[in-house]
Motif scaffolding. Structure first.
Motif, PDB file in Angstrom:
ATOM      1  N   ASP A 100      11.233  -7.921  17.027  1.00 52.52           N
ATOM      2  CA  ASP A 100      11.908  -9.229  17.431  1.00 52.52           C
ATOM      3  C   ASP A 100      13.135  -9.483  19.082  1.00 52.52           C
ATOM      4  OD1 ASP A 100      11.746 -11.948  15.650  1.00 52.52           O
ATOM      5  OD2 ASP A 100      13.768 -10.960  15.301  1.00 52.52           O
ATOM      6  N   LEU A 101      13.976  -8.767  18.093  1.00 45.49           N
ATOM      7  CA  LEU A 101      14.801  -8.795  19.411  1.00 45.49           C
ATOM      8  C   LEU A 101      14.311  -9.252  20.776  1.00 45.49           C
ATOM      9  CD1 LEU A 101      16.544  -5.534  18.192  1.00 45.49           C
ATOM     10  CD2 LEU A 101      17.239  -7.526  18.220  1.00 45.49           C
ATOM     11  N   GLY A 102      13.006  -8.681  21.209  1.00 44.74           N
ATOM     12  CA  GLY A 102      12.730  -9.433  22.906  1.00 44.74           C
ATOM     13  C   GLY A 102      12.649  -8.428  23.867  1.00 44.74           C
ATOM     14  N   VAL A 126       4.628   6.477   9.312  1.00 44.83           N
ATOM     15  CA  VAL A 126       4.128   5.586   9.843  1.00 44.83           C
ATOM     16  C   VAL A 126       4.702   3.485   9.109  1.00 44.83           C
ATOM     17  CG1 VAL A 126       1.429   4.282  10.016  1.00 44.83           C
ATOM     18  CG2 VAL A 126       1.892   5.974  10.429  1.00 44.83           C
ATOM     19  N   THR A 127       5.108   3.969   8.354  1.00 43.49           N
ATOM     20  CA  THR A 127       5.779   2.790   7.890  1.00 43.49           C
ATOM     21  C   THR A 127       7.225   2.592   8.242  1.00 43.49           C
ATOM     22  OG1 THR A 127       4.315   3.228   5.783  1.00 43.49           O
ATOM     23  CG2 THR A 127       6.633   1.399   5.772  1.00 43.49           C
ATOM     24  N   LEU A 128       8.062   2.867   7.976  1.00 43.68           N
ATOM     25  CA  LEU A 128       8.867   3.424   9.197  1.00 43.68           C
ATOM     26  C   LEU A 128       8.422   3.048  10.448  1.00 43.68           C
ATOM     27  CD1 LEU A 128      10.807   5.854   7.618  1.00 43.68           C
ATOM     28  CD2 LEU A 128      11.342   3.800   7.026  1.00 43.68           C
ATOM     29  N   GLY A 129       8.002   3.394  11.330  1.00 48.34           N
ATOM     30  CA  GLY A 129       7.582   3.002  12.429  1.00 48.34           C
ATOM     31  C   GLY A 129       7.227   1.813  12.987  1.00 48.34           C
ATOM     32  N   ALA A 130       6.002   1.054  11.999  1.00 51.04           N
ATOM     33  CA  ALA A 130       5.931  -0.357  12.163  1.00 51.04           C
ATOM     34  C   ALA A 130       7.341  -0.909  11.437  1.00 51.04           C
ATOM     35  CB  ALA A 130       4.534  -0.542  11.397  1.00 51.04           C
ATOM     36  N   GLY A 131       8.670  -0.683  11.101  1.00 50.00           N
ATOM     37  CA  GLY A 131       9.213  -1.209  10.792  1.00 50.00           C
ATOM     38  C   GLY A 131      10.402  -2.116  11.339  1.00 50.00           C
ATOM     39  N   ILE A 132      10.688  -0.440  12.558  1.00 52.15           N
ATOM     40  CA  ILE A 132      10.893  -0.473  13.947  1.00 52.15           C
ATOM     41  C   ILE A 132      10.232  -1.088  14.866  1.00 52.15           C
ATOM     42  CG2 ILE A 132      12.025   1.210  15.946  1.00 52.15           C
ATOM     43  CD1 ILE A 132      11.993   3.587  13.252  1.00 52.15           C
ATOM     44  N   PHE A 153      13.620 -17.202  10.153  1.00 55.37           N
ATOM     45  CA  PHE A 153      13.168 -16.246  10.493  1.00 55.37           C
ATOM     46  C   PHE A 153      11.829 -16.308  10.509  1.00 55.37           C
ATOM     47  CE2 PHE A 153      17.010 -14.126   8.074  1.00 55.37           C
ATOM     48  CZ  PHE A 153      17.830 -13.649   9.357  1.00 55.37           C
ATOM     49  N   ASP A 154      11.296 -15.440  11.741  1.00 55.06           N
ATOM     50  CA  ASP A 154       9.628 -15.711  12.009  1.00 55.06           C
ATOM     51  C   ASP A 154       9.344 -14.300  11.274  1.00 55.06           C
ATOM     52  OD1 ASP A 154      10.355 -13.267  13.166  1.00 55.06           O
ATOM     53  OD2 ASP A 154      10.321 -13.955  15.481  1.00 55.06           O
ATOM     54  N   SER A 155       7.756 -14.050  12.001  1.00 53.12           N
ATOM     55  CA  SER A 155       7.224 -13.670  10.215  1.00 53.12           C
ATOM     56  C   SER A 155       7.634 -11.402  11.108  1.00 53.12           C
ATOM     57  CB  SER A 155       5.529 -13.305  10.938  1.00 53.12           C
ATOM     58  OG  SER A 155       5.378 -13.644  12.143  1.00 53.12           O
ATOM     59  N   LEU A 156       7.880 -11.946  12.063  1.00 52.93           N
ATOM     60  CA  LEU A 156       8.647 -10.140  12.895  1.00 52.93           C
ATOM     61  C   LEU A 156       9.134  -9.777  11.591  1.00 52.93           C
ATOM     62  CD1 LEU A 156       8.074 -10.241  16.864  1.00 52.93           C
ATOM     63  CD2 LEU A 156       6.412  -9.173  14.789  1.00 52.93           C
ATOM     64  N   ILE A 157      10.567 -10.629  11.459  1.00 55.94           N
ATOM     65  CA  ILE A 157      11.108 -10.363  10.648  1.00 55.94           C
ATOM     66  C   ILE A 157      11.391 -10.168   9.227  1.00 55.94           C
ATOM     67  CG2 ILE A 157      13.626 -10.884   9.237  1.00 55.94           C
ATOM     68  CD1 ILE A 157      14.203  -9.879  12.233  1.00 55.94           C
ATOM     69  N   LEU A 172      11.471  -6.921   7.014  1.00 51.68           N
ATOM     70  CA  LEU A 172      11.860  -6.449   6.246  1.00 51.68           C
ATOM     71  C   LEU A 172      11.714  -5.746   4.786  1.00 51.68           C
ATOM     72  CD1 LEU A 172      13.783  -9.979   5.344  1.00 51.68           C
ATOM     73  CD2 LEU A 172      14.765  -7.750   5.448  1.00 51.68           C
ATOM     74  N   PHE A 173       9.828  -5.520   4.450  1.00 49.66           N
ATOM     75  CA  PHE A 173       9.002  -5.161   3.684  1.00 49.66           C
ATOM     76  C   PHE A 173       8.482  -4.020   4.404  1.00 49.66           C
ATOM     77  CE2 PHE A 173       4.119  -4.658   3.252  1.00 49.66           C
ATOM     78  CZ  PHE A 173       4.524  -4.017   1.930  1.00 49.66           C
ATOM     79  N   LEU A 174       8.632  -4.165   5.919  1.00 47.11           N
ATOM     80  CA  LEU A 174       8.420  -2.897   6.168  1.00 47.11           C
ATOM     81  C   LEU A 174       9.075  -1.141   5.950  1.00 47.11           C
ATOM     82  CD1 LEU A 174       5.522  -3.123   9.385  1.00 47.11           C
ATOM     83  CD2 LEU A 174       4.852  -2.603   7.244  1.00 47.11           C
ATOM     84  N   GLY A 175      10.231  -1.999   6.637  1.00 42.66           N
ATOM     85  CA  GLY A 175      11.466  -1.004   6.807  1.00 42.66           C
ATOM     86  C   GLY A 175      11.860  -0.783   5.384  1.00 42.66           C
ATOM     87  N   GLY A 176      11.935  -1.415   4.582  1.00 41.40           N
ATOM     88  CA  GLY A 176      12.331  -1.728   2.973  1.00 41.40           C
ATOM     89  C   GLY A 176      11.449  -0.434   1.443  1.00 41.40           C
ATOM     90  N   ALA A 177      10.168  -0.554   2.219  1.00 44.48           N
ATOM     91  CA  ALA A 177       8.646   0.414   2.238  1.00 44.48           C
ATOM     92  C   ALA A 177       9.284   1.252   2.644  1.00 44.48           C
ATOM     93  CB  ALA A 177       7.482  -0.454   1.762  1.00 44.48           C
TER      94      ALA A 177
END
Length: 300
Positions: free
Chosen positions: A65-67, A53-59, A2-6, A10-15
């Motif tokens: 990553d999907l491109g 903002v955290t959830l938005g950054a995760g999205i 996985f690249d750094s975006l995923i 995982l961190f931003l979506g979880g937090a």
């Protein structure tokens, strides 16, 4: 793998999901028993936008990553309720709930009925928990990595996400200038985080113990415990993410609580990111990703 975006997702979506669940519970308590929480309105005015903002950054990380936009749209219109689709919908609902609560917190004249706040809090709690758990389900659903094939992975990620959610609330509380002291309700929130950290540490220890006893997952467990990933795991996850904030939370004081809350939040969030980074990288040491090890295991 996985690249750094995923990893960031995982961190931003979880937090963000964890923060939504924690704040939704506090909102429900505040709506049902207005004087029970003891937390000032200023805390929610800062915590809810931070959650959004955290959830938005995760999205953004997931979409980047999907491109392509058509791949993002495919998640919305697909008729099959796969775990990936459920997670995408949960993330979208979580963001809507966080934005709705942010608007209510920032508009002083907005006073919706109690039942509406309770209903929105219930929806936010469900969406937050699903979003937090999904970050672990995403890895567990990849059958190519044996190290991730355990129900303990979503449990560990969910506990970590809830702890990170408390950390975001504490981070917001560090910048609140309330007229009345509210260290006592903060101490209850801190004790809840201590319980989450203890459960996370216990589940993590059980996860690695079981993985170390299995020939297929032992290489990945060894990489975390004593191999190439030992430094970020022990330093970033075990010490910075678990031991240090747990100890600091036991020493929270009235006079210097703002600085203490900042440090606690920083350590918890850094440990949450390190956990996901280590587990994603551990997949590279799985026996399924090492043909020579897989051949030796089959021959044995």
């Amino acid at each position: 793998m996985f690249d750094s975006l995923i990893t960031c997702y995982l961190f931003l979506g979880g937090a963000g999901g964890g923060a939504l669940a924690i704040l939704a519970v506090l909102e429900a308590v505040r709506a049902a028993w207005p004087r029970r929480t003891g937390l000032p309105d200023e805390l929610f005015q800062r915590a809810w936008p931070l959650c959004a903002v955290t959830l938005g950054a995760g999205i953004v990380c997931l979409a980047a990553d999907l491109g392509r936009f058509d791949r993002v749209l495919a998640f919305v219109v697909t008729p099959r309720p796969t775990p990936l689709v459920v997670g995408a919908y949960a993330l979208a609902v979580a963001l809507v709930c966080a934005l709705a609560f942010s608007g209510l917190a920032l508009l002083d004249n907005a006073r919706p009925p109690r039942w509406a706040r309770l209903a929105l809090a219930a929806l936010g709690l469900a969406a937050g928990l699903v979003t937090a758990a999904y970050t672990g389900v995403l890895l567990q659903g990849l059958a190519s990595v044996l190290f991730w094939q355990t129900p303990l992975l979503p449990v560990v990620f969910t506990l970590s996400s809830l702890s990170c959610g408390v950390a975001l609330a504490l981070l917001a509380a560090a910048f609140v200038e309330a007229r009345r002291p509210f260290v006592r309700p903060l101490s209850r929130l801190v004790r809840a985080d201590g319980a989450l950290i203890a459960l996370e540490a216990a589940c993590l220890a059980g996860y690695l113990a079981l993985a170390a006893m299995d020939g297929g997952t032992a290489p990945a467990a060894f990489a975390l415990l004593a191999g190439e990933l030992a430094a970020p795991f022990w330093g970033g996850v075990a010490v910075a993410g678990l031991a240090v904030p747990f100890a600091m939370e036991r020493l929270l004081t009235h006079g210097n609580h703002r600085s203490q809350l900042l440090w606690i939040a920083a350590f918890v969030l850094a440990g949450g990111f390190a956990l996901r980074l280590c587990f994603v990288q551990a997949g590279l040491f799985d026996v399924t990703q090492m043909p020579e090890a897989l051949f030796g295991l089959a021959a044995g």
